[in-house]
Design a protein around this motif. Structure first.
Motif, PDB file in Angstrom:
ATOM      1  N   LYS A 249      31.765  59.263  46.181  1.00  0.00           N
ATOM      2  CA  LYS A 249      32.760  58.325  46.891  1.00  0.00           C
ATOM      3  C   LYS A 249      32.871  56.854  46.798  1.00  0.00           C
ATOM      4  O   LYS A 249      33.915  56.386  46.649  1.00  0.00           O
ATOM      5  N   VAL A 250      31.666  56.428  46.297  1.00  0.00           N
ATOM      6  CA  VAL A 250      31.834  54.864  45.920  1.00  0.00           C
ATOM      7  C   VAL A 250      32.690  54.547  44.567  1.00  0.00           C
ATOM      8  O   VAL A 250      33.479  53.867  44.382  1.00  0.00           O
ATOM      9  N   LYS A 251      32.662  55.616  43.608  1.00  0.00           N
ATOM     10  CA  LYS A 251      33.487  55.590  42.470  1.00  0.00           C
ATOM     11  C   LYS A 251      34.907  55.765  42.811  1.00  0.00           C
ATOM     12  O   LYS A 251      35.844  54.991  42.249  1.00  0.00           O
ATOM     13  N   GLU A 252      35.066  56.568  43.895  1.00  0.00           N
ATOM     14  CA  GLU A 252      36.504  56.751  44.131  1.00  0.00           C
ATOM     15  C   GLU A 252      37.038  55.338  44.856  1.00  0.00           C
ATOM     16  O   GLU A 252      38.143  55.117  44.530  1.00  0.00           O
ATOM     17  N   VAL A 253      36.195  54.694  45.694  1.00  0.00           N
ATOM     18  CA  VAL A 253      36.618  53.554  46.241  1.00  0.00           C
ATOM     19  C   VAL A 253      36.874  52.312  45.141  1.00  0.00           C
ATOM     20  O   VAL A 253      37.720  51.703  45.247  1.00  0.00           O
ATOM     21  N   LYS A 254      36.165  52.389  44.060  1.00  0.00           N
ATOM     22  CA  LYS A 254      36.164  51.332  42.960  1.00  0.00           C
ATOM     23  C   LYS A 254      37.339  51.576  42.234  1.00  0.00           C
ATOM     24  O   LYS A 254      38.111  50.586  42.237  1.00  0.00           O
ATOM     25  N   GLU A 255      37.962  52.694  41.904  1.00  0.00           N
ATOM     26  CA  GLU A 255      39.040  53.067  41.313  1.00  0.00           C
ATOM     27  C   GLU A 255      40.222  52.732  42.317  1.00  0.00           C
ATOM     28  O   GLU A 255      41.289  52.191  41.675  1.00  0.00           O
ATOM     29  N   ARG A 256      40.044  53.005  43.482  1.00  0.00           N
ATOM     30  CA  ARG A 256      41.239  52.850  44.335  1.00  0.00           C
ATOM     31  C   ARG A 256      41.340  51.386  44.451  1.00  0.00           C
ATOM     32  O   ARG A 256      42.533  50.666  44.352  1.00  0.00           O
ATOM     33  N   LEU A 257      40.436  50.348  44.523  1.00  0.00           N
ATOM     34  CA  LEU A 257      40.566  49.156  44.608  1.00  0.00           C
ATOM     35  C   LEU A 257      41.178  48.598  43.277  1.00  0.00           C
ATOM     36  O   LEU A 257      41.815  47.533  43.322  1.00  0.00           O
ATOM     37  N   LYS A 258      40.861  48.937  42.153  1.00  0.00           N
ATOM     38  CA  LYS A 258      40.969  48.575  40.970  1.00  0.00           C
ATOM     39  C   LYS A 258      42.653  48.970  40.977  1.00  0.00           C
ATOM     40  O   LYS A 258      43.295  48.101  40.297  1.00  0.00           O
ATOM     41  N   ALA A 259      43.196  50.176  41.109  1.00  0.00           N
ATOM     42  CA  ALA A 259      44.332  50.376  41.244  1.00  0.00           C
ATOM     43  C   ALA A 259      45.210  49.565  42.092  1.00  0.00           C
ATOM     44  O   ALA A 259      46.556  49.015  41.823  1.00  0.00           O
ATOM     45  N   HIS A 260      44.716  49.047  43.291  1.00  0.00           N
ATOM     46  CA  HIS A 260      45.155  48.195  44.167  1.00  0.00           C
ATOM     47  C   HIS A 260      45.822  46.906  43.580  1.00  0.00           C
ATOM     48  O   HIS A 260      46.607  46.223  43.798  1.00  0.00           O
ATOM     49  N   GLU A 261      44.773  46.371  42.702  1.00  0.00           N
ATOM     50  CA  GLU A 261      44.861  45.073  42.100  1.00  0.00           C
ATOM     51  C   GLU A 261      45.968  45.236  40.916  1.00  0.00           C
ATOM     52  O   GLU A 261      46.554  44.161  40.818  1.00  0.00           O
ATOM     53  N   ARG A 262      46.205  46.328  40.567  1.00  0.00           N
ATOM     54  CA  ARG A 262      47.182  46.373  39.558  1.00  0.00           C
ATOM     55  C   ARG A 262      48.446  46.252  40.101  1.00  0.00           C
ATOM     56  O   ARG A 262      49.639  46.184  39.785  1.00  0.00           O
TER      57      ARG A 262
END
Length: 262
Positions: A249-262
């Motif tokens: 779940k936290v890995k998914e959150v990190k990926e989501r946040l990285k994608a949001h920054e892009r």
């Protein structure tokens, strides 16, 4: 005398004088900011002693400096004073808000002071964190632990405050503290810290979104580190499965946040 120390000493002087009723939350925050700056500088000069490798190859818990922890303990004293005065017989406009608590928590993290961080969270939430040291199923904590103060006096944890607590435990490599922090996160609910805004809700400003995303990412990374440490200990199959699920779940959150920054 250092300029930050002057600010704290001024607060202490007024606190002990007949003029103490002029103190407000802004004075408390100013004193806590000064201690946070002092702690940051002291941390650079006196880092935590690294844990020594044990026979099994694991790192032992790190050892905090007594001198370094003097800043976090003093910050906690300022916070406790504000809480006592704010809820006393003659309340002043001094009651801490979430930002005030976070000022104490960041100092505790810098100083590697789990006791002060945990106490700040207890004052904030009304929870007794010693109860989270029990080895129980996650559902037990939600069913059996209640805040020890009224709802109107409770300030909920956010990603910033939860992140500082988890990072303090990680910094010390204190497995017991790490478990408490992870159980507390589960108790509050994962979505409390990582939920996406619902449709129709007021949108945050770009600056607020950036700040919120920053602390969410920091918390996710801290939990990821915590889970990796705890999974390297003796666990039941059910516990290991729960930690693996949390890690995903936290890995998914990190990926989501990285994608949001892009």
């Amino acid at each position: 005398m250092r300029k930050y120390e002057v600010a704290v000493n001024l607060f202490e002087g007024v606190k002990q004088s007949p003029a103490k009723r002029i103190l407000t939350r802004s004075h408390v925050d100013y004193a806590l900011d000064a201690l946070a700056y002092e702690a940051a500088e002291a941390e650079q000069a006196t880092p935590l002693a690294p844990g020594q490798s044990q026979a099994n190859g694991e790192l032992a818990e790190t050892t905090p400096s007594t001198g370094l922890q003097s800043y976090s303990k003093r910050a906690l004293e300022v916070l406790e004073y504000a809480v006592i005065q704010g809820y006393g017989d003659h309340p002043m406009e001094i009651l801490p808000n979430r930002a005030t608590y976070n000022r104490v928590l960041v100092t505790a993290w810098r100083c590697g002071d789990w006791a002060s961080a945990a106490r700040a969270v207890e004052l904030m939430t009304g929870l007794d964190l010693s109860q989270f040291r029990q080895t129980r199923a996650p559902s037990w904590f939600k069913q059996n632990i209640d805040p020890q103060k009224s709802k109107d006096k409770i300030i909920g944890l956010d990603a910033q405050s939860m992140g500082y607590l988890v990072r303090t435990a990680n910094k010390l490599r204190d497995k017991s503290a790490i478990r408490v922090a992870v159980r507390l996160l589960d108790y509050n609910g994962f979505s409390t810290f990582f939920s996406l805004p619902r449709k129709g809700t007021r949108r945050l400003s770009p600056e607020a979104q950036t700040s919120e995303g920053f602390y969410q990412f920091k918390l996710a990374a801290a939990i990821q580190e915590s889970v990796i440490v705890v999974m390297d200990t003796q666990l039941t199959p059910e516990q290991r499965a729960d930690y693996k699920a949390l890690l995903e779940k936290v890995k998914e959150v990190k990926e989501r946040l990285k994608a949001h920054e892009r």
